[in-house]
Design an enzyme around this catalytic site. Structure first.
Site, PDB file in Angstrom:
ATOM      1  N   GLU A 149       0.812  -1.211   0.000  1.00 58.08           N
ATOM      2  CA  GLU A 149       0.000   0.000   0.000  1.00 58.08           C
ATOM      3  C   GLU A 149       0.851   1.269   0.000  1.00 58.08           C
ATOM      4  O   GLU A 149       0.624   2.195   0.786  1.00 58.08           O
ATOM      5  CB  GLU A 149      -0.969  -0.009   1.188  1.00 58.08           C
ATOM      6  CG  GLU A 149      -1.928  -1.191   1.149  1.00 58.08           C
ATOM      7  CD  GLU A 149      -2.963  -1.211   2.258  1.00 58.08           C
ATOM      8  OE1 GLU A 149      -2.689  -0.674   3.339  1.00 58.08           O
ATOM      9  OE2 GLU A 149      -4.044  -1.783   2.028  1.00 58.08           O
ATOM     10  N   ASP A 194      -8.402  -8.843   4.379  1.00 58.29           N
ATOM     11  CA  ASP A 194      -8.149  -7.732   5.294  1.00 58.29           C
ATOM     12  C   ASP A 194      -9.209  -7.642   6.394  1.00 58.29           C
ATOM     13  O   ASP A 194     -10.123  -6.813   6.284  1.00 58.29           O
ATOM     14  CB  ASP A 194      -8.112  -6.413   4.499  1.00 58.29           C
ATOM     15  CG  ASP A 194      -7.476  -5.286   5.284  1.00 58.29           C
ATOM     16  OD1 ASP A 194      -6.878  -5.570   6.332  1.00 58.29           O
ATOM     17  OD2 ASP A 194      -7.578  -4.127   4.850  1.00 58.29           O
ATOM     18  N   GLU A 250     -12.460  -1.776  12.086  1.00 62.33           N
ATOM     19  CA  GLU A 250     -12.412  -1.094  10.787  1.00 62.33           C
ATOM     20  C   GLU A 250     -13.525  -1.564   9.854  1.00 62.33           C
ATOM     21  O   GLU A 250     -14.142  -0.762   9.161  1.00 62.33           O
ATOM     22  CB  GLU A 250     -11.044  -1.359  10.133  1.00 62.33           C
ATOM     23  CG  GLU A 250     -10.938  -0.800   8.731  1.00 62.33           C
ATOM     24  CD  GLU A 250      -9.594  -1.076   8.059  1.00 62.33           C
ATOM     25  OE1 GLU A 250      -8.700  -1.655   8.715  1.00 62.33           O
ATOM     26  OE2 GLU A 250      -9.443  -0.729   6.874  1.00 62.33           O
TER      27      GLU A 250
END
Ligand code: GCV
Length: 715
Positions: free
Chosen positions: A306, A380, A408
């Site tokens: 990322e 993820d 998240e």
């Protein structure tokens, strides 16, 4: 006079009930509310003796005194000579009386950090003994003993031996130096870098106490999306101040290392791990860090992921990068935790497969002080993921687990989701790496391959909100992470039960009802967010709420449509041999189970298979019908939880009751939003009506698509 008396009565009788703000977490040490038990405890405990001179022992002594005084509602004295008190705690080697009371072979199973708690007879008296081989074990034993009292357990005949199976039990803070927290939903970072080292917030001590009470022994202070400035002398001085506080609770400090730091902070032209000047820079930097923090734990690194720099920028491997840093910290006893969270948009391969493809060939190439840190699942931190195929696939390399405690992808800090069942589902999964029973837990505790180093990390959900984690129930996930890190075999409901009793109340009705909805909460969240194996269909970038229609992200594998692949012919990601063949990364036994459509469990169906909308599940429902009823069931479950909570008002303080009540109303709204948005969107492809019992959305798909959240927290 009357008014003064009333005010006094208010503060003495009512204020404690109203003033619950969650700050004390599970260490409230309120006076035992069961009178006969209180009398029993009081009769058993008058004075204590905690022997030893270290800072960790001082913390243990202080905690025992504070805890007992609160729980017993009386002051407890420290007895001057060994054996004269009712509680004797210390390290076995250094206390002659302990050596006579506890046989040497009882101490063997406790290792470096474990402890025994025993009721023994000494001079015609019952004495509770807390003994360990090292100081940290004494501290953990004290916390365990206080937990027994807080959860109102009998203490007349104790015989407990406890030791952690995993060595490194760490929190990972994704905290930035400007105090924002990536994926943080509980305010700003608790690290007040600006005022450190001059001002050390008492909160740091309470943070350390909370962690030590559940056995956490390390903390990575900074975000994996790293900032090289943390390695500057100015910041190392601040880090040292935190390390000084945490050391007293057996907690080591770790930092994230930005791979390009030699260029950014050192002025070098390169960060190539094979360049001697780069190697020398890191060695010097490590030496400097250890001057500030002599027991510094080591580095955590996110590289070539990322946008983070890494060894591949210089055509080197992850092993080259990790080993270079490992060599720098090795002389000081440090370790490197190198993350396997890598995937590249440029590679056309299924994102699921990329970390495995990258790391498996490197098995056996890492230095002894490197641990590869692997997220629980291949994508993820989704509400449900199959376990990461790297577990069991790198026998020559110690792998550590990375769980996400912060929510998240699980409703931030407004959704009540108890994560122990999610953690357990992964830990208990069988990799079949060495035949049946080769669980993920055995991979990460090192026992499967006999690795000398083992670890588990949880991405923290802590911020500067008064209650630490945002939602009053989110602290249960911090607690559960620590308890499972200590003992991955602990049942989720036992952990919930302990947490509820310490955090709220020992009332049986309250404990049972609360435990029941906590235990169901993760599965219910899967139902209203990502049922049947759907994944990564959250709003792009902030990950708040549903957005399965999104198809314009910077990279294809950040788009929900990449994952659900819905169109008029069906839905799901074919990861069988006919598709991306990601299943080939699992052992043949597991692969067979998942590959065969009929054997694949419903909850992983769309992770591994693409099926027509009319495909019938074993329940007889079509996929479309099942999707609809799952979404509806998730919403209904939230409403049931609300009802249960409303009935629990008499059992706890008004402040926390109302806070949870309001948040549950938000959760209900969000569950409805998920159901409506997803079903309306998928209906454009299935072209089928909602089955009976599924509520009609009160908004249009266009409405849901139009929602924007530019200030969603945590980005
Ligand atoms: C710290 C996900 C999150 C990122 C996070 C990344 C990681 O992609 O959305 O915020 O970055 O995982 O784990 O490195």
């Amino acid at each position: 006079m009357k008014k003064t008396l009333c005010t006094l009565l208010f503060f003495v009788l009512l204020y404690p009930l109203l003033a619950e703000d969650g700050y004390r977490l599970w260490l409230r040490y309120e006076k035992i509310d069961n009178n006969s038990l209180l009398q029993t405890y009081r009769a058993a405990i008058n004075s204590i003796q905690v022997t030893g001179n270290s800072a960790v022992i001082a913390s243990a002594r202080q905690e025992l005194l504070t805890g007992l005084q609160g729980l017993l509602g009386k002051s407890v004295t420290q007895s001057p000579s060994p054996g004269t008190g009712n509680i004797l705690a210390g390290t076995w080697q250094q206390n002659a009386l302990l050596r006579t009371l506890i046989p040497a072979d009882h101490m063997k199973a406790t290792g470096k950090e474990g402890f025994v708690i025993r009721t023994v007879r000494y001079q015609q008296k019952r004495v509770i003994v807390i003994a360990a081989n090292e100081d940290a074990g004494v501290l953990y034993g004290v916390f365990n003993f206080l937990r027994l009292l807080q959860t109102q357990q009998p203490i007349s005949n104790l015989s407990i031996t406890s030791a952690p199976t995993i060595q490194l039990r760490l929190l990972n803070h994704w905290d930035n130096l400007d105090r924002t927290v990536e994926r943080g939903y509980a305010g700003f970072s608790i690290w007040d870098w600006h005022r450190l080292p001059g001002y050390t917030d008492p909160r740091y001590t309470d943070y350390a106490r909370a962690n030590a009470s559940i056995g956490i022994n390390g903390t990575v202070l900074t975000n994996v999306n790293a900032n090289a400035r943390i390695l500057s002398p100015e910041y190392l001085e601040k880090v040292a101040a935190l390390a000084h506080i945490f050391r007293r609770y057996g907690i080591k400090v770790y930092l994230t290392a930005r791979f390009s730091a030699p260029v950014e902070a050192g002025g070098l032209k390169t960060a190539d791990p094979l360049d001697p000047t780069v190697q020398a820079w890191w060695k010097e930097k490590a030496t400097e860090i250890y001057r500030y923090v002599p027991d510094f734990g080591g580095f955590l690194v996110k590289a070539n992921s990322e946008g983070q720099p890494g060894p591949q920028n210089y055509h080197r491997t992850h092993a080259d990068g990790a080993n270079m840093l490992a060599d720098a910290v090795a002389p000081h006893g440090g370790i490197v935790m190198w993350r396997a969270f890598v995937y590249s948009n440029e590679k056309p391969d299924d994102r699921f497969k990329q970390a495995y493809n990258e790391f498996k060939p490197l098995d056996g190439q890492f230095r002894k002080n490197v641990v590869v840190q692997v997220k629980n699942g291949p994508i993820d931190f989704q509400p449900r993921e199959p376990f990461h195929p790297l577990f069991g696939a790198m026998p020559a390399t110690p792998l550590m687990m990375e769980f996400q405690i912060t929510q998240e992808y699980l409703g931030f800090a407004t959704n009540l989701v108890y994560l122990a069942p999610l953690f357990k589902e992964c830990l208990d999964s069988d990799t079949y790496a060495k035949g049946k029973g080769s669980t993920v837990a055995k991979v990460i505790d090192g026992s499967l391959e006999d690795h000398p180093i083992s670890g588990i990390a949880g991405v923290a959900n802590i911020g500067n909100d008064i209650n630490w984690c945002g939602h009053p129930f989110a602290a249960a996930n911090w607690y559960a992470f620590g308890r499972l890190a200590w003992n991955p075999q602990l049942p989720s409901d036992e952990i919930a039960n302990e947490w509820i009793r310490q955090t709220f109340s020992n009332n049986a009705t309250f404990v049972q009802s609360t435990s029941r909805f906590m235990m169901a909460s993760r599965e219910n969240t899967v139902r209203y967010m990502t049922p049947l194996g759907l994944h990564h269909i959250m709003g792009n970038s902030h990950h708040y709420g549903p957005a399965p229609w999104t198809n314009k992200a910077q990279r294809a594998d950040w788009d929900p449509i990449y994952y659900h692949r819905a169109d008029s012919t069906g839905i799901g990601f074919d990861r069988t041999a006919a598709g991306s063949n990601a299943l080939a990364q699992y052992s043949p036994d597991l692969r067979r189970q998942y590959e065969n459509l009929k054997d694949c469990p419903d909850n992983y169906l769309l992770w591994f298979h693409r099926v027509p909308w009319t495909y019938r599940l074993s329940s007889g429902k079509t996929v479309w019908e099942a999707l609809c009823t799952e979404y509806q069931a998730g919403v209904s479950a939230v409403r049931d939880m609300q009802k249960t909570w409303n009935g629990l008002k008499p059992y706890i303080d008004a402040a926390r009751f109302e806070e949870v009540q309001q948040l549950m109303a938000v959760q209900e709204k969000e569950a409805v939003w998920w159901r409506n948005a997803c079903l309306l969107y998928f209906q454009t492809y299935s072209r089928m009506p909602f089955p009976a019992g599924v509520e009609q959305p009160d908004q249009t798909l266009e409405y849901y698509k139009s929602l924007r959240f530019p200030y969603a927290p945590g980005i």
